[in-house]
Enzyme design. Structure first.
Site, PDB file in Angstrom:
ATOM      1  N   THR A 156     -33.138   8.278  -1.026  1.00 36.44           N
ATOM      2  CA  THR A 156     -32.974   8.660   0.375  1.00 36.44           C
ATOM      3  C   THR A 156     -33.329   7.444   1.222  1.00 36.44           C
ATOM      4  O   THR A 156     -34.297   6.741   0.925  1.00 36.44           O
ATOM      5  CB  THR A 156     -33.878   9.848   0.763  1.00 36.44           C
ATOM      6  OG1 THR A 156     -35.259   9.501   0.565  1.00 36.44           O
ATOM      7  CG2 THR A 156     -33.557  11.076  -0.096  1.00 36.44           C
ATOM      8  N   HIS A 157     -32.518   7.178   2.228  1.00 38.81           N
ATOM      9  CA  HIS A 157     -32.683   5.974   3.065  1.00 38.81           C
ATOM     10  C   HIS A 157     -32.561   4.699   2.233  1.00 38.81           C
ATOM     11  O   HIS A 157     -33.070   3.646   2.629  1.00 38.81           O
ATOM     12  CB  HIS A 157     -34.020   5.984   3.802  1.00 38.81           C
ATOM     13  CG  HIS A 157     -34.273   7.220   4.597  1.00 38.81           C
ATOM     14  ND1 HIS A 157     -33.778   7.416   5.857  1.00 38.81           N
ATOM     15  CD2 HIS A 157     -34.954   8.356   4.276  1.00 38.81           C
ATOM     16  CE1 HIS A 157     -34.147   8.604   6.305  1.00 38.81           C
ATOM     17  NE2 HIS A 157     -34.845   9.200   5.365  1.00 38.81           N
ATOM     18  N   ARG A 200      21.588   3.833  22.531  1.00 34.10           N
ATOM     19  CA  ARG A 200      20.154   3.874  22.829  1.00 34.10           C
ATOM     20  C   ARG A 200      19.606   5.305  22.708  1.00 34.10           C
ATOM     21  O   ARG A 200      18.670   5.663  23.402  1.00 34.10           O
ATOM     22  CB  ARG A 200      19.850   3.297  24.216  1.00 34.10           C
ATOM     23  CG  ARG A 200      20.308   1.879  24.425  1.00 34.10           C
ATOM     24  CD  ARG A 200      19.639   0.931  23.432  1.00 34.10           C
ATOM     25  NE  ARG A 200      20.139  -0.425  23.547  1.00 34.10           N
ATOM     26  CZ  ARG A 200      19.550  -1.388  24.258  1.00 34.10           C
ATOM     27  NH1 ARG A 200      18.457  -1.114  24.934  1.00 34.10           N
ATOM     28  NH2 ARG A 200      20.056  -2.603  24.286  1.00 34.10           N
ATOM     29  N   HIS A 201      20.211   6.098  21.836  1.00 38.50           N
ATOM     30  CA  HIS A 201      19.757   7.471  21.617  1.00 38.50           C
ATOM     31  C   HIS A 201      19.985   7.809  20.149  1.00 38.50           C
ATOM     32  O   HIS A 201      21.124   7.797  19.667  1.00 38.50           O
ATOM     33  CB  HIS A 201      20.532   8.442  22.512  1.00 38.50           C
ATOM     34  CG  HIS A 201      19.884   9.796  22.611  1.00 38.50           C
ATOM     35  ND1 HIS A 201      19.875  10.694  21.571  1.00 38.50           N
ATOM     36  CD2 HIS A 201      19.221  10.393  23.640  1.00 38.50           C
ATOM     37  CE1 HIS A 201      19.239  11.800  21.937  1.00 38.50           C
ATOM     38  NE2 HIS A 201      18.824  11.635  23.191  1.00 38.50           N
ATOM     39  N   LYS A 252     -18.208 -13.732 -10.682  1.00 40.28           N
ATOM     40  CA  LYS A 252     -18.184 -12.594  -9.767  1.00 40.28           C
ATOM     41  C   LYS A 252     -17.356 -11.415 -10.290  1.00 40.28           C
ATOM     42  O   LYS A 252     -16.251 -11.575 -10.786  1.00 40.28           O
ATOM     43  CB  LYS A 252     -17.627 -13.020  -8.396  1.00 40.28           C
ATOM     44  CG  LYS A 252     -18.505 -13.988  -7.629  1.00 40.28           C
ATOM     45  CD  LYS A 252     -19.878 -13.404  -7.289  1.00 40.28           C
ATOM     46  CE  LYS A 252     -19.820 -12.294  -6.269  1.00 40.28           C
ATOM     47  NZ  LYS A 252     -19.344 -12.743  -4.947  1.00 40.28           N
ATOM     48  N   LYS A 253     -17.936 -10.237 -10.148  1.00 39.61           N
ATOM     49  CA  LYS A 253     -17.245  -8.962 -10.318  1.00 39.61           C
ATOM     50  C   LYS A 253     -17.498  -8.159  -9.048  1.00 39.61           C
ATOM     51  O   LYS A 253     -18.574  -7.581  -8.878  1.00 39.61           O
ATOM     52  CB  LYS A 253     -17.754  -8.202 -11.542  1.00 39.61           C
ATOM     53  CG  LYS A 253     -17.365  -8.807 -12.880  1.00 39.61           C
ATOM     54  CD  LYS A 253     -17.810  -7.901 -14.037  1.00 39.61           C
ATOM     55  CE  LYS A 253     -17.337  -8.452 -15.373  1.00 39.61           C
ATOM     56  NZ  LYS A 253     -17.725  -7.541 -16.502  1.00 39.61           N
ATOM     57  N   ASN A 254     -16.539  -8.154  -8.166  1.00 33.39           N
ATOM     58  CA  ASN A 254     -16.728  -7.558  -6.845  1.00 33.39           C
ATOM     59  C   ASN A 254     -16.104  -6.166  -6.768  1.00 33.39           C
ATOM     60  O   ASN A 254     -15.084  -5.901  -7.410  1.00 33.39           O
ATOM     61  CB  ASN A 254     -16.090  -8.453  -5.778  1.00 33.39           C
ATOM     62  CG  ASN A 254     -16.680  -9.851  -5.766  1.00 33.39           C
ATOM     63  OD1 ASN A 254     -17.866 -10.026  -6.020  1.00 33.39           O
ATOM     64  ND2 ASN A 254     -15.849 -10.839  -5.490  1.00 33.39           N
ATOM     65  N   TYR A 274       0.807  -1.216   0.000  1.00 33.20           N
ATOM     66  CA  TYR A 274       0.000   0.000   0.000  1.00 33.20           C
ATOM     67  C   TYR A 274       0.845   1.274   0.000  1.00 33.20           C
ATOM     68  O   TYR A 274       0.370   2.340   0.408  1.00 33.20           O
ATOM     69  CB  TYR A 274      -0.934   0.003   1.212  1.00 33.20           C
ATOM     70  CG  TYR A 274      -1.883  -1.173   1.241  1.00 33.20           C
ATOM     71  CD1 TYR A 274      -2.671  -1.493   0.136  1.00 33.20           C
ATOM     72  CD2 TYR A 274      -1.980  -1.976   2.370  1.00 33.20           C
ATOM     73  CE1 TYR A 274      -3.529  -2.577   0.156  1.00 33.20           C
ATOM     74  CE2 TYR A 274      -2.846  -3.065   2.401  1.00 33.20           C
ATOM     75  CZ  TYR A 274      -3.616  -3.360   1.292  1.00 33.20           C
ATOM     76  OH  TYR A 274      -4.472  -4.428   1.313  1.00 33.20           O
ATOM     77  N   GLU A 287     -13.987  -1.192  -1.769  1.00 35.36           N
ATOM     78  CA  GLU A 287     -13.967  -1.797  -0.436  1.00 35.36           C
ATOM     79  C   GLU A 287     -12.613  -1.547   0.224  1.00 35.36           C
ATOM     80  O   GLU A 287     -12.537  -1.288   1.436  1.00 35.36           O
ATOM     81  CB  GLU A 287     -14.245  -3.298  -0.544  1.00 35.36           C
ATOM     82  CG  GLU A 287     -15.695  -3.614  -0.891  1.00 35.36           C
ATOM     83  CD  GLU A 287     -15.930  -5.092  -1.168  1.00 35.36           C
ATOM     84  OE1 GLU A 287     -17.092  -5.513  -1.174  1.00 35.36           O
ATOM     85  OE2 GLU A 287     -14.944  -5.836  -1.381  1.00 35.36           O
ATOM     86  N   ASN A 288     -11.559  -1.609  -0.563  1.00 33.80           N
ATOM     87  CA  ASN A 288     -10.220  -1.319  -0.071  1.00 33.80           C
ATOM     88  C   ASN A 288     -10.132   0.121   0.437  1.00 33.80           C
ATOM     89  O   ASN A 288      -9.586   0.389   1.505  1.00 33.80           O
ATOM     90  CB  ASN A 288      -9.227  -1.554  -1.211  1.00 33.80           C
ATOM     91  CG  ASN A 288      -7.799  -1.264  -0.841  1.00 33.80           C
ATOM     92  OD1 ASN A 288      -7.264  -0.244  -1.241  1.00 33.80           O
ATOM     93  ND2 ASN A 288      -7.180  -2.164  -0.100  1.00 33.80           N
ATOM     94  N   GLU A 322       4.129   8.199  16.849  1.00 37.14           N
ATOM     95  CA  GLU A 322       4.279   9.026  15.646  1.00 37.14           C
ATOM     96  C   GLU A 322       5.156   8.373  14.592  1.00 37.14           C
ATOM     97  O   GLU A 322       4.968   8.612  13.388  1.00 37.14           O
ATOM     98  CB  GLU A 322       4.847  10.399  16.013  1.00 37.14           C
ATOM     99  CG  GLU A 322       3.821  11.296  16.684  1.00 37.14           C
ATOM    100  CD  GLU A 322       4.363  12.658  17.037  1.00 37.14           C
ATOM    101  OE1 GLU A 322       3.572  13.484  17.514  1.00 37.14           O
ATOM    102  OE2 GLU A 322       5.578  12.911  16.837  1.00 37.14           O
ATOM    103  N   ARG A 323       6.111   7.564  15.028  1.00 30.32           N
ATOM    104  CA  ARG A 323       6.946   6.853  14.054  1.00 30.32           C
ATOM    105  C   ARG A 323       6.095   5.940  13.174  1.00 30.32           C
ATOM    106  O   ARG A 323       6.486   5.604  12.048  1.00 30.32           O
ATOM    107  CB  ARG A 323       8.007   6.019  14.773  1.00 30.32           C
ATOM    108  CG  ARG A 323       9.104   6.837  15.449  1.00 30.32           C
ATOM    109  CD  ARG A 323      10.007   5.927  16.268  1.00 30.32           C
ATOM    110  NE  ARG A 323      10.924   6.665  17.117  1.00 30.32           N
ATOM    111  CZ  ARG A 323      12.178   6.954  16.811  1.00 30.32           C
ATOM    112  NH1 ARG A 323      12.669   6.530  15.646  1.00 30.32           N
ATOM    113  NH2 ARG A 323      12.956   7.626  17.638  1.00 30.32           N
ATOM    114  N   THR A 332      18.724  20.857  21.270  1.00 31.06           N
ATOM    115  CA  THR A 332      18.357  19.605  21.917  1.00 31.06           C
ATOM    116  C   THR A 332      17.734  18.687  20.876  1.00 31.06           C
ATOM    117  O   THR A 332      17.343  19.138  19.781  1.00 31.06           O
ATOM    118  CB  THR A 332      17.397  19.844  23.097  1.00 31.06           C
ATOM    119  OG1 THR A 332      17.268  18.632  23.863  1.00 31.06           O
ATOM    120  CG2 THR A 332      16.016  20.281  22.630  1.00 31.06           C
ATOM    121  N   SER A 379     -12.431 -17.093  -6.155  1.00 30.10           N
ATOM    122  CA  SER A 379     -11.726 -18.348  -6.396  1.00 30.10           C
ATOM    123  C   SER A 379     -12.690 -19.485  -6.698  1.00 30.10           C
ATOM    124  O   SER A 379     -12.279 -20.519  -7.242  1.00 30.10           O
ATOM    125  CB  SER A 379     -10.875 -18.703  -5.173  1.00 30.10           C
ATOM    126  OG  SER A 379     -11.707 -18.918  -4.041  1.00 30.10           O
TER     127      SER A 379
END
Length: 435
Positions: free
Chosen positions: A146-147, A73-74, A274-276, A5, A281-282, A315-316, A99, A269
């Site tokens: 509608t609805h 470790r920094h 089928k044609k989905n 992706y 959806e993705n 955040e990473r 800093t 499969s």
């Protein structure tokens, strides 16, 4: 974000090497301002600048930082030590008075700014496809729902105009969020400028055309990042709104439009027919991710005292993934709409499928305006026949014609059931968009 992706641009932008190049850009910008004021040697700045141009930081450098960080470790300490190994002893003047968060936060803003620029371009491309389809289907009649229930006639192009208008608002939100993170923070430990003059921050910001953070503690306030994630989450809802509509229109019972289906593509499969709607959806799934990233961004706003790093690990993940997901999903939907398969004949068939029930409001108004019936009496007359039409499948016009209480003539019924009457202001709506 997994490679499946990732767009090529986002993959490069959020790589470790790209991050370190952004860190170095911040360090050198601060160093240049400091050299201007005699705080570090100008010669050291010049040497480092030339070496950085001749030998840009790459994945090998990123690997070296990782090796050093395994011991220290920094990450910033590992970065500065790796720079010294790469570029020589002049690198000892880098990070003077700063800093870690000064560098990390300001560089992260550089990356976010570039990422949002890519997303804005993606959204503009999607908007342009909507504009093209709106023009192509300006007069393609379809039934408005509608609805989920047939309501009244409209044109297919109006759907695209609505999406265009929403995307315009998304672009406004993205631009505002992008402006919010175009901020330079170089204020030193706990934000007091004790070791670095405020003028350094101000001069770097001016050189970039950005703003200096007006006040900080030791981290840039995370409401800025939450605003970015909010803009992306709302963009996700726009993408989902469009995607869900296409998914509904592709249902077998509706079949008014469908995603493109490539040569050699398979839908199942086990069921060869089928044609989905897998693409939309993705997109719907990505919208869920974008909303989830926002929740984490909101949680990141409240930190302890002048600084903690509870936001850092999150955040990473969420900043690269949110921007990457937004770009990927927008491009995917652009492709769907560009190559959308449309069935105007099926739209017209569906429009007429309920025997004229979609014209009920026009009949109601004709009874009130032209025959002087009270609204209540007119409504009862039309509803009585409409409900019978629902139950028996008989046409509403035929039922009204046979109803002894109906005062409308043949010609007046014809006018009430005129499809074009419902579409008479389409040109006025399009004119608002220059179409």
């Amino acid at each position: 974000m997994i490679d499946r992706y990732l767009t090529p641009e986002m993959k490069v932008l959020w790589s470790e090497a790209s991050k370190y190049r952004a860190w170095l850009r911040v360090e050198l910008a601060a160093m240049e301002a400091q050299a201007r004021h005699g705080e570090v040697p100008r010669s050291a700045f010049n040497v480092l600048t030339e070496r950085a141009k001749a030998d840009p930081l790459d994945e090998a450098f990123a690997q070296k930082v990782a090796e050093i960080e395994a011991v220290t470790r920094h990450d910033i300490v590992a970065f500065t030590r790796a720079l010294t190994e790469r570029y020589g002893e002049e690198a000892r003047f880098i990070h003077h008075g700063l800093t870690s968060t000064d560098v990390v936060d300001t560089a992260q803003n550089l990356l976010l700014d570039e990422a949002l620029g890519l997303i804005e371009a993606d959204v503009r491309a999607l908007r342009e496809v909507c504009r093209t389809q709106a023009a192509a289907h300006k007069h393609t009649p379809t039934v408005g729902r509608t609805h989920g229930i047939h309501a009244e006639p409209m044109t297919f192009g109006l759907k695209f105009l609505n999406w265009m208008a929403t995307l315009d608002r998304d672009l406004e939100r993205l631009a505002a969020a992008r402006g919010r993170i175009r901020v330079v923070m170089l204020s030193g430990s706990v934000g007091t400028y004790a070791h670095v003059s405020p003028r350094i921050e101000e001069e770097v910001a001016a050189a970039w055309g950005w703003q200096a953070a007006p006040v900080t503690n030791q981290t840039l306030a995370r409401d800025r990042h939450a605003e970015v994630l909010a803009a992306l989450a709302i963009l996700g809802t726009t993408l989902e709104k469009i995607a869900v509509e296409i998914r509904h229109l592709q249902r077998s019972e509706v079949r008014e439009a469908m995603e493109p289906f490539g040569k050699g593509q398979t839908g199942s499969s086990s069921m060869p027919h089928k044609k989905n709607p897998i693409l939309t959806e993705n997109v719907t799934g990505f919208a869920r991710l974008l909303r989830g990233f926002l929740v984490t961004g909101l949680e990141n706003v409240a930190l302890w005292h002048e600084r903690d790093i509870s936001h850092s690990s999150a955040e990473r993940v969420i900043l690269p993934d949110a921007t990457s997901a937004a770009s990927y999903a927008t491009r995917r939907l652009t492709g769907v709409l560009r190559d959308l398969v449309v069935f105007p004949e099926r739209m017209l068939r569906n429009l007429n499928d309920l025997g004229g029930l979609v014209f009920s409001q026009r009949v109601l108004h004709a009874l009130i305006d032209e025959k002087g019936l009270s609204r209540e009496a007119a409504y009862d007359l039309v509803q009585r026949n409409a409900l019978r039409s629902w139950e028996t499948g008989e046409g509403l016009r035929d039922l009204l014609k046979a109803d002894a209480d109906n005062p409308l003539s043949e010609a007046e019924l014809d006018a009430a059931f005129d499809l074009q009457w419902y579409l008479r202001h389409v040109d006025d709506i399009y004119a608002r968009f220059g179409l």
